[in-house]
Design a protein around this motif. Structure first.
Motif, short mmCIF file in Angstrom:
data_model
loop_
_atom_site.label_atom_id
_atom_site.label_comp_id
_atom_site.label_asym_id
_atom_site.label_seq_id
_atom_site.Cartn_x
_atom_site.Cartn_y
_atom_site.Cartn_z
N ASN A 12 0.74 -1.20 0.06
CA ASN A 12 0.02 0.11 0.10
C ASN A 12 0.77 1.09 0.04
O ASN A 12 0.71 2.20 0.80
CB ASN A 12 -0.90 -0.02 1.25
N ARG A 14 2.92 4.34 -2.52
CA ARG A 14 2.91 4.95 -3.63
C ARG A 14 4.30 5.55 -3.87
O ARG A 14 4.94 6.08 -3.22
CB ARG A 14 2.00 6.28 -3.73
N THR A 22 6.38 12.08 -10.79
CA THR A 22 4.91 11.22 -10.72
C THR A 22 5.04 10.61 -9.32
O THR A 22 5.99 10.11 -8.97
CB THR A 22 4.66 10.49 -11.86
N VAL A 23 3.66 10.49 -9.12
CA VAL A 23 3.27 9.48 -7.99
C VAL A 23 2.71 8.32 -8.53
O VAL A 23 1.26 8.69 -8.90
CB VAL A 23 2.91 10.22 -6.61
N SER A 24 3.05 7.13 -7.95
CA SER A 24 2.18 5.95 -8.65
C SER A 24 0.93 5.58 -7.71
O SER A 24 0.77 6.25 -6.77
CB SER A 24 3.15 4.67 -8.63
N ALA A 25 0.05 4.85 -8.20
CA ALA A 25 -0.89 4.23 -7.42
C ALA A 25 -0.40 3.32 -6.45
O ALA A 25 0.80 2.96 -6.63
CB ALA A 25 -2.09 3.50 -8.17
N PRO A 26 -1.40 3.03 -5.42
CA PRO A 26 -0.45 2.29 -4.43
C PRO A 26 -0.24 0.87 -4.96
O PRO A 26 -0.86 0.13 -5.83
CB PRO A 26 -1.89 1.85 -3.33
N THR A 27 0.80 0.22 -4.41
CA THR A 27 1.59 -1.06 -5.06
C THR A 27 2.53 -1.53 -3.92
O THR A 27 2.34 -1.17 -2.61
CB THR A 27 2.29 -0.70 -6.30
N GLY A 54 -0.83 4.02 2.28
CA GLY A 54 -1.05 4.83 1.28
C GLY A 54 0.26 5.89 1.18
O GLY A 54 -0.01 6.96 0.44
N ARG A 55 1.03 6.08 1.95
CA ARG A 55 2.00 7.02 2.02
C ARG A 55 3.01 6.88 0.76
O ARG A 55 3.18 5.84 0.08
CB ARG A 55 2.91 6.96 3.33
N ILE A 56 3.57 7.98 0.48
CA ILE A 56 4.66 8.04 -0.65
C ILE A 56 6.01 7.54 -0.14
O ILE A 56 6.51 7.96 0.85
CB ILE A 56 4.61 9.46 -1.01
N ASN A 381 3.51 14.79 -0.34
CA ASN A 381 4.17 14.80 -1.29
C ASN A 381 5.07 16.04 -1.67
O ASN A 381 4.72 17.48 -1.69
CB ASN A 381 2.93 14.86 -2.44
#
Length: 408
Positions: A12, A14, A22-27, A54-56, A381
């Motif tokens: 979870n 990004r 860019t910042v991705s979707a959660p992965t 969900g953090r970056i 971000n």
């Protein structure tokens, strides 16, 4: 401080890409030792995971100009200290940097093979350390810390002076070969005067062309490179023409400097925060009076030099150059640079551009399969506001180094 290696997957999360901004979707990021094994693959059954909620995740930050052994702005006093004591100070300094999200450091004078080996072997928790050994200085140059009445110099490898005094091509070659013999990742030359040295002018040039060329030749022979301390355009431009790959500080550069940076694909490492702190704290922390008087010579020109270099498309990497107690302000460089650069440019300076400078492309500065598992989990971000990184106590949730969670 310790490393917790139990979690081998961060879910979870990004992923921030400094190049694409860019910042991705959660992965999911999965680790294999100190490398990233996969991006996007689900954790294996029973695998220990760390939920990023969900953090970056940004690549671990890189500071390309530090002096981890310099526990005081009075650099001339370092040679009188015990190497064991300064090593203990360096451990505290390096761990403080790791708390601020800096998972790699390039030491620009002083750190040696022993400290780098101890860090690499995990004898203490620390960022990765790229070391250059002793800087090379001419007599009376920026790393010659003797006062005008002191004729003695100690060039012993284990004496904790930041520099080695060399005069003439043969001595420069010998000094360069000595640093590379110990496994140094780079070689530093003093190309101009500086603030912290007692007997040289900031606007002086140092070393002859033939001496600089000798150092560059030795670095190329070792598949390494030369970084040069320089402030004035005259000193910078001369170094670039002679093959110096990285210019440190560069506060007084000019349009011709920008052209030469581009021609030679060289790098600029500004260190603006150190002049602010030397102005504010130098006298209290032991900066000699002669050095205090030189701070203003470089303090006010640095930001405009950064603007000029950024507009010209120069490779610009992150550096701080803080000494002693001033290290706590290491992240403030982000806030200063935001006055002259975009958020993406500032971030690249501490990630992808820094990795290219360190000759560590593909290993550092990115979060991708096969790269080192060094990352910073952020609550905000930095592409929207890079100054959040100047407040690490608020913006950083967790740091992973060498594929393990850093616990303090």
């Amino acid at each position: 401080m310790k490393l917790d290696p139990r979690a081998t997957a961060v879910t979870n999360v990004r992923i921030l890409d400094p190049e694409a901004e860019t910042v991705s979707a959660p992965t999911t990021l999965r680790f294999n030792g100190d490398r990233i094994a996969s991006v996007g693959a689900a954790p294996a059954p029973g695998e220990e995971v760390f939920d990023a909620e969900g953090r970056i995740a940004a690549p671990g930050l890189i500071d390309c100009h530090v002096h981890v052994l310099a526990n005081s702005p009075d650099l001339g006093s370092l040679g009188d200290e015990s190497p064991a004591y300064l090593t203990a100070c360096a451990i505290n300094t390096m761990q403080g940097a790791l708390r601020r999200g800096f998972t790699a450091l390039r030491d620009a004078g002083g750190a040696d093979f022993g400290l780098a080996r101890a860090a690499d072997e995990g004898l203490f928790v620390s960022p990765r350390l790229f070391f250059g050994g002793k800087s090379l200085s001419q007599t009376g140059g920026h790393a010659d810390m003797r006062g005008p009445g002191n004729a003695l110099v100690d060039n012993h490898q284990c004496c904790p002076h930041i520099g080695l005094v060399c005069d003439g091509v043969d001595e420069v070659r010998r000094g360069a070969r000595q640093q590379f013999r110990t496994g140094a990742d780079h070689l530093k030359l003093m190309l101009s005067g500086g603030v912290a040295s007692p007997t040289d002018r900031v606007d002086s040039t140092q070393f002859s062309d033939s001496e600089i060329l000798a150092a560059v030749e030795e670095a190329e022979a070792a598949n390494r490179y030369v970084l040069g301390h320089a402030y004035t355009a005259r000193a910078i431009n001369r170094g670039l023409r002679l093959g110096v790959r990285s210019i440190e500080h560069g506060n007084l550069l000019d349009e011709e400097t920008v052209r030469l940076f581009l021609e030679h694909d060289a790098f600029l490492v500004p260190t603006l925060v150190t002049y602010q702190r030397l102005k504010a704290d130098g006298a209290r922390l032991g900066l000699p009076a002669a050095s205090q008087a030189k701070v203003d010579d470089v303090l006010y020109a640095g930001l405009e030099a950064l603007r000029l270099a950024d507009r010209g498309g120069v490779n610009i990497a992150y550096g701080s150059d803080l000494l002693g107690e001033m290290w706590e302000y290491q992240s403030q460089e982000f806030e200063i640079r935001a006055q002259a650069q975009s958020a993406g440019a500032v971030l690249r300076g501490a990630t992808t551009t820094a990795a290219r400078l360190l000759q560590a492309e593909g290993d550092l500065g990115i979060l991708a399969e096969g790269a080192y598992a060094d990352l910073v989990l952020l609550n905000a971000n930095p592409l929207e506001d890079v100054t959040v990184l100047a407040r690490p106590e608020e913006s950083i949730h967790s740091v992973f180094s060498r594929g393990a969670l850093v616990e303090d």
